[in-house]
Design a protein around this motif. Sequence first.
Motif, short mmCIF file in Angstrom:
data_model
loop_
_atom_site.label_atom_id
_atom_site.label_comp_id
_atom_site.label_asym_id
_atom_site.label_seq_id
_atom_site.Cartn_x
_atom_site.Cartn_y
_atom_site.Cartn_z
N ALA A 98 0.86 -1.19 0.00
CA ALA A 98 0.00 0.00 0.00
C ALA A 98 0.89 1.23 0.00
CB ALA A 98 -0.92 0.01 1.22
N GLY A 99 0.27 2.38 -0.18
CA GLY A 99 0.94 3.67 -0.02
C GLY A 99 2.19 3.83 -0.86
N PHE A 176 2.33 0.23 9.36
CA PHE A 176 2.38 1.27 10.41
C PHE A 176 3.82 1.75 10.55
CE2 PHE A 176 4.37 -1.32 13.71
CZ PHE A 176 4.07 -2.61 13.28
N LYS A 177 3.94 2.90 11.21
CA LYS A 177 5.25 3.54 11.42
C LYS A 177 5.52 3.65 12.91
CE LYS A 177 5.65 7.84 11.86
NZ LYS A 177 5.78 8.75 13.03
N ASP A 196 -3.30 7.52 12.67
CA ASP A 196 -2.57 8.52 11.87
C ASP A 196 -1.35 7.87 11.22
OD1 ASP A 196 -4.25 10.49 12.78
OD2 ASP A 196 -2.65 11.85 13.41
N GLY A 197 -0.75 6.93 11.93
CA GLY A 197 0.48 6.33 11.46
C GLY A 197 0.34 4.86 11.15
N SER A 198 -0.89 4.43 10.87
CA SER A 198 -1.14 3.01 10.55
C SER A 198 -2.14 2.95 9.40
CB SER A 198 -1.81 2.28 11.72
OG SER A 198 -1.19 2.54 12.95
N ARG A 215 -6.18 11.76 3.82
CA ARG A 215 -5.20 11.97 2.75
C ARG A 215 -5.88 11.91 1.37
NH1 ARG A 215 -2.28 7.87 5.66
NH2 ARG A 215 -0.64 8.74 6.95
#
Length: 240
Positions: A98-99, A176-177, A196-198, A215
């Motif tokens: 993804a992303g 995730f980050k 927010d980070g996943s 986003r």
Amino acid sequence: MERGDALYEGKAKRVYATADPKKVILHFRDDATAFNGVKKASIEDKGRINCAMTVHLLREVEAAGVKTHLIDVLNDRELLCWKVDIVPVEVVVRNAIAGSLAKRYGKPEGAWLPWPLVEYFHKSDELNDPLMTEDIAVLFGWAERRELAWMKEQSLKVNEVLRGFWSRLDIDLVDFKLEFGRLDGGLVLADEITADGSRLWEKGTGRKLDKDVFRRDLGDLSDTYRELYRRVFGHALEGT
Ligand code: TMP
Ligand code: ASP
């Protein structure tokens, strides 16, 4: 614990000093940004939701033996944490494509990876968090090799815990980050764990329950986060 000077202003949180130089207050705001701050909005209740989510998820990973910066909950937007020296390496763990991974290699989003992929990004707003190899992180002095090995091992452990956690709520953890901080000669998991980070996709439907809603203009992020809160805590956020 009294709030002292603001030490650091992030895109969604603020860090305050306290009377104890070893401790800080992490304050969750309602702001949301995307594309490194290019897109901005205030999302009702996001601060409270992300604060509660971070506490819940940090405690889940702590139960599995991962040390974190969390000390105590001060109120519905503020956490007391150990003051750490943040390692300028963002660790991204991916279970599916993804992303930026999809974009970088021209792959469609959604395929599950046979094992989790760990990537490192250099934490730098000016440079837009570029992807980097382990060698670059070491050569440029951003992390030691043994720190990277530790962060990778801990991140994979966090992935196992969080995958199971979200799965029980009928949600797939796509990626995730994480950020780590140096404390007393070691490393602890720092920052937040939130949507927010996943990337969180509802099982079966693939519906996005994370910041991609903002986003990519897929709907109302506040409604999405309230729904996620209800799923995690089993009741609606107070006052909503
Ligand atoms: P990416 O696909 O854009 O590289 O993002 C991977 C994961 O990292 C995704 O779950 C969102 C998260 N992330 C952050 O927490 N902060 C960031 O600045 C970016 C770009 C991504
Ligand atoms: N965290 C970054 C920003 O706030 C990028 C993102 O999450 O999309 O702009």
